[in-house]
Design an enzyme around this catalytic site. Structure first.
Site, mmCIF file in Angstrom:
data_model
loop_
_atom_site.group_PDB
_atom_site.id
_atom_site.type_symbol
_atom_site.label_atom_id
_atom_site.label_comp_id
_atom_site.label_asym_id
_atom_site.label_seq_id
_atom_site.Cartn_x
_atom_site.Cartn_y
_atom_site.Cartn_z
ATOM 1 N N GLY A 48 0.777 -1.233 0.000
ATOM 2 C CA GLY A 48 0.000 0.000 0.000
ATOM 3 C C GLY A 48 0.805 1.277 0.000
ATOM 4 C CG ASP A 106 -7.855 0.632 10.515
ATOM 5 O OD1 ASP A 106 -8.604 1.595 10.664
ATOM 6 O OD2 ASP A 106 -8.279 -0.531 10.405
ATOM 7 C CG PHE A 155 -12.232 0.161 2.961
ATOM 8 C CD1 PHE A 155 -11.324 -0.631 3.658
ATOM 9 C CD2 PHE A 155 -12.187 0.159 1.573
ATOM 10 C CE1 PHE A 155 -10.403 -1.421 2.987
ATOM 11 C CE2 PHE A 155 -11.267 -0.627 0.890
ATOM 12 C CZ PHE A 155 -10.376 -1.418 1.599
ATOM 13 C CG ASP A 162 -5.755 -3.400 -2.024
ATOM 14 O OD1 ASP A 162 -5.206 -3.013 -0.971
ATOM 15 O OD2 ASP A 162 -6.237 -4.534 -2.146
ATOM 16 N NE ARG A 168 -2.304 -2.832 -4.508
ATOM 17 C CZ ARG A 168 -2.322 -3.085 -3.206
ATOM 18 N NH1 ARG A 168 -2.151 -2.114 -2.350
ATOM 19 N NH2 ARG A 168 -2.524 -4.305 -2.758
HETATM 20 P P1 5GP Z 1 -3.858 -1.831 11.277
HETATM 21 O O1 5GP Z 1 -2.922 -2.956 11.622
HETATM 22 O O2 5GP Z 1 -3.376 -0.483 11.724
HETATM 23 O O3 5GP Z 1 -5.261 -2.105 11.749
HETATM 24 O O4 5GP Z 1 -4.033 -1.801 9.718
HETATM 25 C C1 5GP Z 1 -2.969 -1.698 8.931
HETATM 26 C C2 5GP Z 1 -3.198 -2.133 7.509
HETATM 27 O O5 5GP Z 1 -4.568 -2.431 7.187
HETATM 28 C C3 5GP Z 1 -2.813 -0.999 6.621
HETATM 29 O O6 5GP Z 1 -1.418 -0.985 6.399
HETATM 30 C C4 5GP Z 1 -3.604 -1.308 5.370
HETATM 31 O O7 5GP Z 1 -2.869 -2.204 4.581
HETATM 32 C C5 5GP Z 1 -4.865 -1.965 5.888
HETATM 33 N N1 5GP Z 1 -5.935 -0.955 5.966
HETATM 34 C C6 5GP Z 1 -6.438 -0.361 7.078
HETATM 35 N N2 5GP Z 1 -7.402 0.518 6.774
HETATM 36 C C7 5GP Z 1 -7.512 0.496 5.421
HETATM 37 C C8 5GP Z 1 -8.351 1.209 4.478
HETATM 38 O O8 5GP Z 1 -9.190 2.068 4.807
HETATM 39 N N3 5GP Z 1 -8.166 0.920 3.166
HETATM 40 C C9 5GP Z 1 -7.262 -0.006 2.729
HETATM 41 N N4 5GP Z 1 -7.178 -0.210 1.412
HETATM 42 N N5 5GP Z 1 -6.450 -0.686 3.582
HETATM 43 C C10 5GP Z 1 -6.583 -0.437 4.916
#
Ligand code: 5GP
Ligand code: MG
Length: 178
Positions: A48, A106, A155, A162, A168
Site C-alpha cells: 500500500g 488503522d 474504508f 486497494d 491503487r
Molecule cells: P492496522 O494494523 O493499523 O489495523 O491496519 C494496517 C493495515 O490495514 C494498513 O497498512 C492497510 O494495509 C490496511 N488498511 C487499514 N485501513 C484500510 C483502508 O481504509 N483501506 C485499505 N485499502 N487498507 C486499509
C-alpha cells in the site's frame, strides 16, 4: 472523478491529488531539516505505501537509502490469535536512523508489531511516517511521527490503497460511500 465504482462498491473523493502532493512535500521538508547531516534509512511497507514512499523519497535531499518490507499476517492454529512476521528486511538496521513509511495506521496492530520488531534490532532512532491515520480506530498508545492526513475510520482506496487489489492507481484518495 468525484466518484468511482470498484467491484461492488462506490467511493467518493476524500483527498485530492494536488493536496496529497503538497502535504508529501511538507513532510519531506520537515524530515530534511530534522535529519540534517544524517543518512536516513527509509523502510517502505509493501504494497500500500509504494506511491507515498516514492513521492516522499523524491522530496528528500539528504543522503539516504530506501528498502521495502512486508508485514504478513496469518491466523495461528492456536487460540492465541493472529501471528505476524516481517519479510524482506535485508538491511542491518543497528545504529541506523530509520523511518518507516506506511500507508495507513488503522487499529495500529501492524505498526505496534513492526516497531517492536525493529526496535529489538537496536536502530539509533526509529520513526513512523504514515500517509493516513485513523485516530478513532487506534487500539494502542501509538503516535505516528509524521502524518499526511487524519481521516475518519471508514474504508479508503487510491494512491496505493486497494479494495481487493483494485484502485491503487487512483491519484486521489477515496472513501467508501455510505
Ligand atoms: P492496522 O494494523 O493499523 O489495523 O491496519 C494496517 C493495515 O490495514 C494498513 O497498512 C492497510 O494495509 C490496511 N488498511 C487499514 N485501513 C484500510 C483502508 O481504509 N483501506 C485499505 N485499502 N487498507 C486499509
Ligand atoms: Mg500497510
Amino acid at each position: 472523478m468525484q466518484e468511482v465504482i470498484i467491484h461492488d462498491k462506490t467511493f467518493r473523493v476524500l483527498i485530492e491529488a494536488d493536496k496529497i502532493q503538497q502535504r508529501v512535500k511538507e513532510i519531506g521538508t520537515q524530515i530534511n531539516s530534522e535529519y540534517k547531516g544524517k543518512c536516513v534509512l527509509f523502510l517502505g511497507v509493501m504494497n500500500g505505501a509504494f506511491l507515498f514512499a516514492a513521492d516522499l523519497f523524491k522530496s528528500i535531499d539528504l543522503e539516504c537509502e530506501i528498502s521495502f518490507i512486508r508485514v504478513s499476517s496469518y491466523s495461528g492454529t492456536e487460540s492465541t490469535g493472529a501471528m505476524k512476521n516481517v519479510l524482506g528486511l535485508n538491511s542491518n538496521i543497528e545504529g541506523r536512523d530509520v523511518i518507516i513509511i506506511e500507508d495507513i495506521v488503522d487499529t495500529g496492530d501492524t505498526m505496534k508489531y513492526l516497531m517492536h520488531e525493529l526496535n529489538s534490532k537496536n536502530p539509533a532512532s526509529l520513526k513512523l511516517a504514515t500517509m493516513v491515520f485513523k485516530p478513532a480506530a487506534l487500539k494502542h498508545p501509538l503516535k505516528p511521527d509524521y502524518v499526511g492526513f487524519e481521516v475518519p475510520p471508514d474504508f479508503l482506496v487510491g494512491y496505493g490503497l486497494d479494495y481487493d487489489q483494485l484502485g491503487r492507481n487512483l491519484n486521489d484518495i477515496y472513501i467508501l460511500k455510505t
